[in-house]
Design a protein around this motif. Structure first.
Motif, mmCIF file in Angstrom:
data_model
loop_
_atom_site.group_PDB
_atom_site.id
_atom_site.type_symbol
_atom_site.label_atom_id
_atom_site.label_comp_id
_atom_site.label_asym_id
_atom_site.label_seq_id
_atom_site.Cartn_x
_atom_site.Cartn_y
_atom_site.Cartn_z
ATOM 1 N N VAL A 178 0.868 -1.185 0.000
ATOM 2 C CA VAL A 178 0.000 0.000 0.000
ATOM 3 C C VAL A 178 0.901 1.229 0.000
ATOM 4 N N GLU A 179 0.687 2.106 -0.930
ATOM 5 C CA GLU A 179 1.468 3.336 -1.013
ATOM 6 C C GLU A 179 0.546 4.547 -1.132
ATOM 7 N N VAL A 180 0.989 5.671 -0.600
ATOM 8 C CA VAL A 180 0.238 6.925 -0.664
ATOM 9 C C VAL A 180 0.501 7.566 -2.022
ATOM 10 N N VAL A 181 -0.577 7.896 -2.717
ATOM 11 C CA VAL A 181 -0.445 8.498 -4.048
ATOM 12 C C VAL A 181 -0.906 9.953 -4.058
ATOM 13 N N ASP A 182 -1.549 10.416 -2.988
ATOM 14 C CA ASP A 182 -2.001 11.816 -2.948
ATOM 15 C C ASP A 182 -2.241 12.201 -1.487
ATOM 16 N N ASP A 183 -1.759 13.411 -1.105
ATOM 17 C CA ASP A 183 -1.937 13.908 0.255
ATOM 18 C C ASP A 183 -1.923 15.431 0.181
ATOM 19 N N ARG A 184 -3.115 16.064 0.323
ATOM 20 C CA ARG A 184 -3.191 17.514 0.139
ATOM 21 C C ARG A 184 -4.410 18.091 0.858
ATOM 22 N N SER A 185 -4.331 19.389 1.096
ATOM 23 C CA SER A 185 -5.469 20.117 1.670
ATOM 24 C C SER A 185 -6.519 20.340 0.583
ATOM 25 N N ILE A 186 -7.771 20.517 1.016
ATOM 26 C CA ILE A 186 -8.868 20.651 0.053
ATOM 27 C C ILE A 186 -9.916 21.596 0.627
ATOM 28 N N ALA A 187 -10.603 22.285 -0.240
ATOM 29 C CA ALA A 187 -11.726 23.152 0.132
ATOM 30 C C ALA A 187 -12.889 22.839 -0.807
ATOM 31 N N ALA A 200 -3.383 0.134 -3.492
ATOM 32 C CA ALA A 200 -2.986 -1.185 -2.982
ATOM 33 C C ALA A 200 -2.724 -2.113 -4.152
ATOM 34 N N GLU A 201 -1.643 -2.907 -4.031
ATOM 35 C CA GLU A 201 -1.310 -3.920 -5.033
ATOM 36 C C GLU A 201 -1.243 -5.281 -4.352
ATOM 37 N N TYR A 202 -1.438 -6.344 -5.182
ATOM 38 C CA TYR A 202 -1.545 -7.702 -4.651
ATOM 39 C C TYR A 202 -0.549 -8.601 -5.369
ATOM 40 N N VAL A 203 -0.031 -9.555 -4.619
ATOM 41 C CA VAL A 203 0.954 -10.487 -5.180
ATOM 42 C C VAL A 203 0.288 -11.438 -6.166
ATOM 43 N N ASP A 204 -0.879 -11.925 -5.839
ATOM 44 C CA ASP A 204 -1.557 -12.874 -6.737
ATOM 45 C C ASP A 204 -1.998 -12.161 -8.004
ATOM 46 N N VAL A 205 -2.315 -12.967 -8.978
ATOM 47 C CA VAL A 205 -2.713 -12.411 -10.278
ATOM 48 C C VAL A 205 -4.221 -12.233 -10.397
#
Length: 250
Positions: A178-187, A200-205
């Motif tokens: 699991v990796e963070v792809v976006d982190d920002r303030s919002i209005a 999120a990514e998975y090992v299985d296919v």
């Protein structure tokens, strides 16, 4: 030898040996005499008896059976009314079917959270959110779901968004990486907040990459709101639809 004197009868004798019928009494015709011989003593009509003479021989006349034309007419009227009603109903059904279908709703509302948001093409509002504590949900029925619920006030919107994203990533994604792809303030809609997205990514296919976005909106004179969007597989088009929903919050 003595001869017996001849006995002669009067030509118009009415004695007992005369085969001719006796003459009618004075003052009565032969027709009246014949009628009197039919019954004896002759029947005298009672006062108020309006029956014809034949009724005394063959009995009281029986009235003819009632005609069935009235019943047939009533039946025909009922059938005509039923046919008219069936025609009206069929016409109403045809008119209703011919009417164009109303367009799908373009917005969904959450009265508990006090917000509403647009529905992208192909999205519908769900009746029961798939996660407990959320008060409304919407999505396309298979790929993406957006859920909304009211939240408790927080002094730090970013900290609240980070905490919630970690929680729902563990509950909903179960990714191997699991990796963070976006982190920002919002209005949005006059509310200030924070948005955090993970992938999120998975090992299985079998499982394809999934996308999770959490938005915490602080309340300005209103209760804070939490928005959680989940999509699988992760796709730029789906991310754009989620952005449309969040930016349209009012």
């Amino acid at each position: 030898m003595h001869e017996r004197p001849r006995r002669t009868r009067r030509p118009y004798s009415s004695g007992p040996d005369d085969p001719r019928p006796a003459a009618p009494p004075p003052g009565r015709s032969e027709r009246e005499t014949d009628r009197s011989r039919l019954t004896w003593p002759p029947q005298i009509p009672e006062p108020g008896d309006d029956l014809p003479p034949s009724a005394r021989w063959y009995g009281t006349p029986i009235p003819p059976p009632p005609r069935k034309t009235g019943r047939l007419r009533r039946l025909a009227r009922v059938l005509l009314v039923l046919a008219a009603c069936a025609g009206i109903v069929a016409g109403m059904v045809a008119v209703i079917r011919a009417l164009p279908e109303p367009p799908p709703p373009t917005r969904a509302s959450d009265p508990v959270a006090g917000v509403s948001h647009p529905l992208p093409a192909g999205w519908t509002a769900g009746t029961v959110p798939p996660v407990t504590a959320f008060t409304s949900s919407a999505g396309d029925g298979g790929t993406v779901t957006v859920m909304i619920r009211p939240a408790e006030p927080a002094t730090d919107a970013r900290a609240a968004a980070v905490e919630l994203s970690d929680l729902y990533a563990r509950l909903l994604l179960h990714g191997d990486e699991v990796e963070v792809v976006d982190d920002r303030s919002i209005a949005v809609g006059g509310r200030a907040g924070h948005s955090r997205s993970v992938r999120a990514e998975y090992v299985d296919v079998v499982n394809r990459p999934a996308y999770l976005r959490v938005v915490f909106l602080a309340g300005t004179g209103a209760r804070p709101v939490v928005v959680v969007a989940v999509a699988q597989p992760d796709d730029p088009t789906v991310r754009a639809e989620i952005e449309t929903v969040i930016q349209g919050l009012r």
